[in-house]
Design a protein around this motif. Structure first.
Motif, PDB file in Angstrom:
ATOM      1  N   LEU A   1       0.830  -1.197   0.000  1.00 16.20           N
ATOM      2  CA  LEU A   1       0.000   0.000   0.000  1.00 16.20           C
ATOM      3  C   LEU A   1       0.868   1.252   0.000  1.00 16.20           C
ATOM      4  CD1 LEU A   1      -2.762   1.479   0.335  1.00 16.20           C
ATOM      5  CD2 LEU A   1      -2.412   1.269   2.816  1.00 16.20           C
ATOM      6  N   ALA A   2       1.856   1.285   0.895  1.00 16.30           N
ATOM      7  CA  ALA A   2       2.728   2.459   0.994  1.00 16.30           C
ATOM      8  C   ALA A   2       3.501   2.687  -0.301  1.00 16.30           C
ATOM      9  CB  ALA A   2       3.691   2.287   2.167  1.00 16.30           C
ATOM     10  N   THR A   3       4.028   1.621  -0.887  1.00 16.52           N
ATOM     11  CA  THR A   3       4.814   1.748  -2.109  1.00 16.52           C
ATOM     12  C   THR A   3       3.955   2.177  -3.296  1.00 16.52           C
ATOM     13  OG1 THR A   3       6.383   0.075  -1.339  1.00 16.52           O
ATOM     14  CG2 THR A   3       6.308   0.497  -3.711  1.00 16.52           C
ATOM     15  N   THR A   4       2.773   1.580  -3.433  1.00 13.25           N
ATOM     16  CA  THR A   4       1.880   1.916  -4.540  1.00 13.25           C
ATOM     17  C   THR A   4       1.428   3.369  -4.448  1.00 13.25           C
ATOM     18  OG1 THR A   4       1.105  -0.379  -4.621  1.00 13.25           O
ATOM     19  CG2 THR A   4      -0.254   1.265  -5.743  1.00 13.25           C
ATOM     20  N   LEU A   5       1.109   3.824  -3.224  1.00 15.35           N
ATOM     21  CA  LEU A   5       0.675   5.202  -3.044  1.00 15.35           C
ATOM     22  C   LEU A   5       1.828   6.176  -3.280  1.00 15.35           C
ATOM     23  CD1 LEU A   5      -1.744   6.958  -2.345  1.00 15.35           C
ATOM     24  CD2 LEU A   5      -1.144   6.720   0.076  1.00 15.35           C
ATOM     25  N   ALA A   6       3.020   5.815  -2.809  1.00 18.22           N
ATOM     26  CA  ALA A   6       4.187   6.676  -3.027  1.00 18.22           C
ATOM     27  C   ALA A   6       4.484   6.830  -4.511  1.00 18.22           C
ATOM     28  CB  ALA A   6       5.405   6.111  -2.300  1.00 18.22           C
ATOM     29  N   THR A   7       4.347   5.752  -5.267  1.00 17.35           N
ATOM     30  CA  THR A   7       4.562   5.820  -6.713  1.00 17.35           C
ATOM     31  C   THR A   7       3.521   6.716  -7.375  1.00 17.35           C
ATOM     32  OG1 THR A   7       5.545   3.604  -6.743  1.00 17.35           O
ATOM     33  CG2 THR A   7       4.687   4.461  -8.831  1.00 17.35           C
ATOM     34  N   ALA A   8       2.257   6.561  -6.965  1.00 17.26           N
ATOM     35  CA  ALA A   8       1.182   7.356  -7.556  1.00 17.26           C
ATOM     36  C   ALA A   8       1.352   8.841  -7.255  1.00 17.26           C
ATOM     37  CB  ALA A   8      -0.165   6.871  -7.039  1.00 17.26           C
TER      38      ALA A   8
ATOM     39  N   ALA B   1      -4.766  -1.651  -7.452  1.00 22.50           N
ATOM     40  CA  ALA B   1      -3.917  -0.683  -8.158  1.00 22.50           C
ATOM     41  C   ALA B   1      -4.719   0.521  -8.619  1.00 22.50           C
ATOM     42  CB  ALA B   1      -3.235  -1.361  -9.345  1.00 22.50           C
ATOM     43  N   GLU B   2      -5.916   0.263  -9.136  1.00 26.50           N
ATOM     44  CA  GLU B   2      -6.784   1.344  -9.611  1.00 26.50           C
ATOM     45  C   GLU B   2      -7.233   2.239  -8.457  1.00 26.50           C
ATOM     46  OE1 GLU B   2     -11.462   1.618 -11.007  1.00 26.50           O
ATOM     47  OE2 GLU B   2     -10.403  -0.298 -11.122  1.00 26.50           O
ATOM     48  N   GLY B   3      -7.677   1.611  -7.370  1.00 26.74           N
ATOM     49  CA  GLY B   3      -8.199   2.380  -6.240  1.00 26.74           C
ATOM     50  C   GLY B   3      -7.135   3.203  -5.543  1.00 26.74           C
ATOM     51  N   VAL B   4      -5.940   2.633  -5.345  1.00 24.58           N
ATOM     52  CA  VAL B   4      -4.867   3.357  -4.657  1.00 24.58           C
ATOM     53  C   VAL B   4      -4.346   4.497  -5.521  1.00 24.58           C
ATOM     54  CG1 VAL B   4      -2.562   3.168  -3.643  1.00 24.58           C
ATOM     55  CG2 VAL B   4      -4.252   1.376  -3.236  1.00 24.58           C
ATOM     56  N   ALA B   5      -4.260   4.272  -6.834  1.00 20.98           N
ATOM     57  CA  ALA B   5      -3.827   5.357  -7.721  1.00 20.98           C
ATOM     58  C   ALA B   5      -4.800   6.530  -7.659  1.00 20.98           C
ATOM     59  CB  ALA B   5      -3.707   4.839  -9.152  1.00 20.98           C
ATOM     60  N   ALA B   6      -6.104   6.231  -7.634  1.00 22.12           N
ATOM     61  CA  ALA B   6      -7.101   7.301  -7.535  1.00 22.12           C
ATOM     62  C   ALA B   6      -7.043   7.987  -6.173  1.00 22.12           C
ATOM     63  CB  ALA B   6      -8.498   6.738  -7.776  1.00 22.12           C
ATOM     64  N   PHE B   7      -6.706   7.208  -5.130  1.00 22.30           N
ATOM     65  CA  PHE B   7      -6.658   7.756  -3.770  1.00 22.30           C
ATOM     66  C   PHE B   7      -5.591   8.839  -3.637  1.00 22.30           C
ATOM     67  CE2 PHE B   7      -5.286   7.466   0.755  1.00 22.30           C
ATOM     68  CZ  PHE B   7      -6.465   7.940   1.321  1.00 22.30           C
ATOM     69  N   ALA B   8      -4.600   8.814  -4.503  1.00 22.40           N
ATOM     70  CA  ALA B   8      -3.541   9.830  -4.458  1.00 22.40           C
ATOM     71  C   ALA B   8      -4.095  11.238  -4.609  1.00 22.40           C
ATOM     72  CB  ALA B   8      -2.503   9.548  -5.546  1.00 22.40           C
ATOM     73  N   THR B   9      -5.224  11.380  -5.304  1.00 21.22           N
ATOM     74  CA  THR B   9      -5.814  12.713  -5.531  1.00 21.22           C
ATOM     75  C   THR B   9      -7.265  12.804  -5.070  1.00 21.22           C
ATOM     76  OG1 THR B   9      -6.372  12.069  -7.799  1.00 21.22           O
ATOM     77  CG2 THR B   9      -4.290  13.234  -7.470  1.00 21.22           C
ATOM     78  N   ASP B  10      -7.786  11.760  -4.429  1.00 21.98           N
ATOM     79  CA  ASP B  10      -9.164  11.804  -3.948  1.00 21.98           C
ATOM     80  C   ASP B  10      -9.369  12.940  -2.945  1.00 21.98           C
ATOM     81  OD1 ASP B  10     -10.324   9.687  -5.336  1.00 21.98           O
ATOM     82  OD2 ASP B  10      -9.801   8.201  -3.812  1.00 21.98           O
ATOM     83  N   PRO B  11     -10.552  13.570  -2.925  1.00 24.64           N
ATOM     84  CA  PRO B  11     -10.839  14.557  -1.882  1.00 24.64           C
ATOM     85  C   PRO B  11     -10.945  13.874  -0.520  1.00 24.64           C
ATOM     86  CG  PRO B  11     -12.822  14.063  -3.141  1.00 24.64           C
ATOM     87  CD  PRO B  11     -11.695  13.377  -3.848  1.00 24.64           C
TER      88      PRO B  11
END
Length: 353
Positions: free
Chosen positions: A287-294, A334-344
């Protein structure tokens, strides 16, 4: 269907409110706007639902709001690890006493359908197999073990490391924190109410929920929010233990949809617990790595240690939800965490001293 939705302005409750409204249901929205979760003002996304600002511990208010209601969707709760054991009275007051007041009011109003927001924390540690002894309950991890980097649960018979397996709803329930104990108490209260009234309860055991509208910058926030706040500040996410602890990260829109399915399904006899998960186990380090990449941020920092109330692995069995409610998650990790990078996200909570 006319539904009383508690916690209607919260992280999950607001998503449920949107689905109910968009589906043409008649909704009575209620939220106490607890300072531990809210930044003070009603969030913009909840204003269209015109929620009543009030507490589920207010029996007179509930008697008024339950008039003509067909079902209750109970999301209101104080969540998270909290600060320390001094939080216990607040957890019990909001989660358990509040639920008891709600159930009593439902009985007076003749409402017999309840969807209860429960949690995977009722399990404590997940399910484990030993290569020699089969299915066993692991020994408890101590502060000494965590400090020494001994993170994996071990077999009480031979001391060997155990292998995590999927956790079904009939697994032993051993809450490890005050919050977890309060969620299990909610289930017990609802089950007793169902036996006494002939009512039906779907207890939805949410796994690690993330997504838009998540609270941020509060000790009551989830790990995804904590990681994102660090990355937004240009700091590496700090991952406890070795980052290999396994969880099921489920998107909030999937959780909201599970609630709608439970509300519109035939009510069960008594209380039936259902895992609400993604069916896609991941590690906290992933989770941490995927979010950091996004977020194009720094590499996560593995810091070791751990908290006494933390568990090592909880990986949900998704089959009962599919069989009984027709629920399967739609948002992939992968889709959800990438979107979470900019979610309100929700504005920082106004913590009270």
């Amino acid at each position: 269907m006319r539904v009383l939705l508690t916690g209607a302005a919260g992280f999950i409750g607001s998503q449920v409110a949107d689905l109910l409204a968009d589906g043409g249901h008649d909704m009575v929205a209620l939220d106490a706007l607890l300072p531990q979760a809210h930044g003070g003002a009603l969030p913009e996304w909840s204003r269209r639902h015109d929620p009543v600002i009030g507490d589920i511990q207010d029996a007179r208010l509930l008697d008024r709001l339950l008039s003509g209601v067909d079902a209750v969707c109970h999301q209101a709760a104080m969540v998270g690890h909290g600060l320390d054991p001094s939080d216990a009275p607040d957890y019990v007051s909001h989660n358990d006493y509040g639920t008891a007041v709600l159930l009593a009011a439902m009985h007076r109003a003749g409402v017999t359908r309840l969807v209860l927001a429960s949690s995977m924390v009722v399990y404590g540690e997940g399910q484990y197999d030993c290569a020699r002894h089969g299915r066993v309950r692991p020994t408890s991890r101590s502060i000494v073990d965590l400090a020494a980097g001994r993170y994996e649960p071990i077999c009480p018979e031979c001391g060997s490391e155990l292998s995590p397996v999927l956790v079904p709803e009939d697994a032993p329930l051993e809450p490890q924190s005050t919050y977890a104990a309060s969620k299990l108490a909610q289930e017990h209260l609802a089950a007793a109410w169902a036996r006494q009234t002939g009512g039906g309860v779907w207890a939805l055991r949410y796994h690690n929920v993330y997504g838009p509208r998540m609270p941020r910058d509060t000790p009551y926030a989830g790990v995804a929010s904590i990681f994102r706040s660090a990355l937004a500040a240009g700091l590496p996410p700090r991952v406890l233990e070795d980052g290999r602890q396994r969880r099921d990260f489920v998107h909030v829109t999937d959780v909201a949809r599970a609630n709608l399915l439970a509300l519109t399904a035939p009510p069960p006899k008594g209380l039936v617990a259902v895992n609400v998960c993604s069916g896609e186990p991941r590690t906290v380090g992933e989770l941490a790595t995927t979010l950091a990449t996004a977020m194009a941020g720094p590499t996560p920092l593995i810091v070791g240690g751990g908290r006494a109330a933390d568990v090592r692995h909880v990986v949900a069995d998704p089959r009962r939800a599919a069989q009984l409610l027709g629920y399967t998650a739609r948002v992939r990790f992968a889709e959800g965490v990438a979107a979470f990078a900019t979610d309100p996200l929700r504005e920082p909570a106004a913590l009270v001293s």
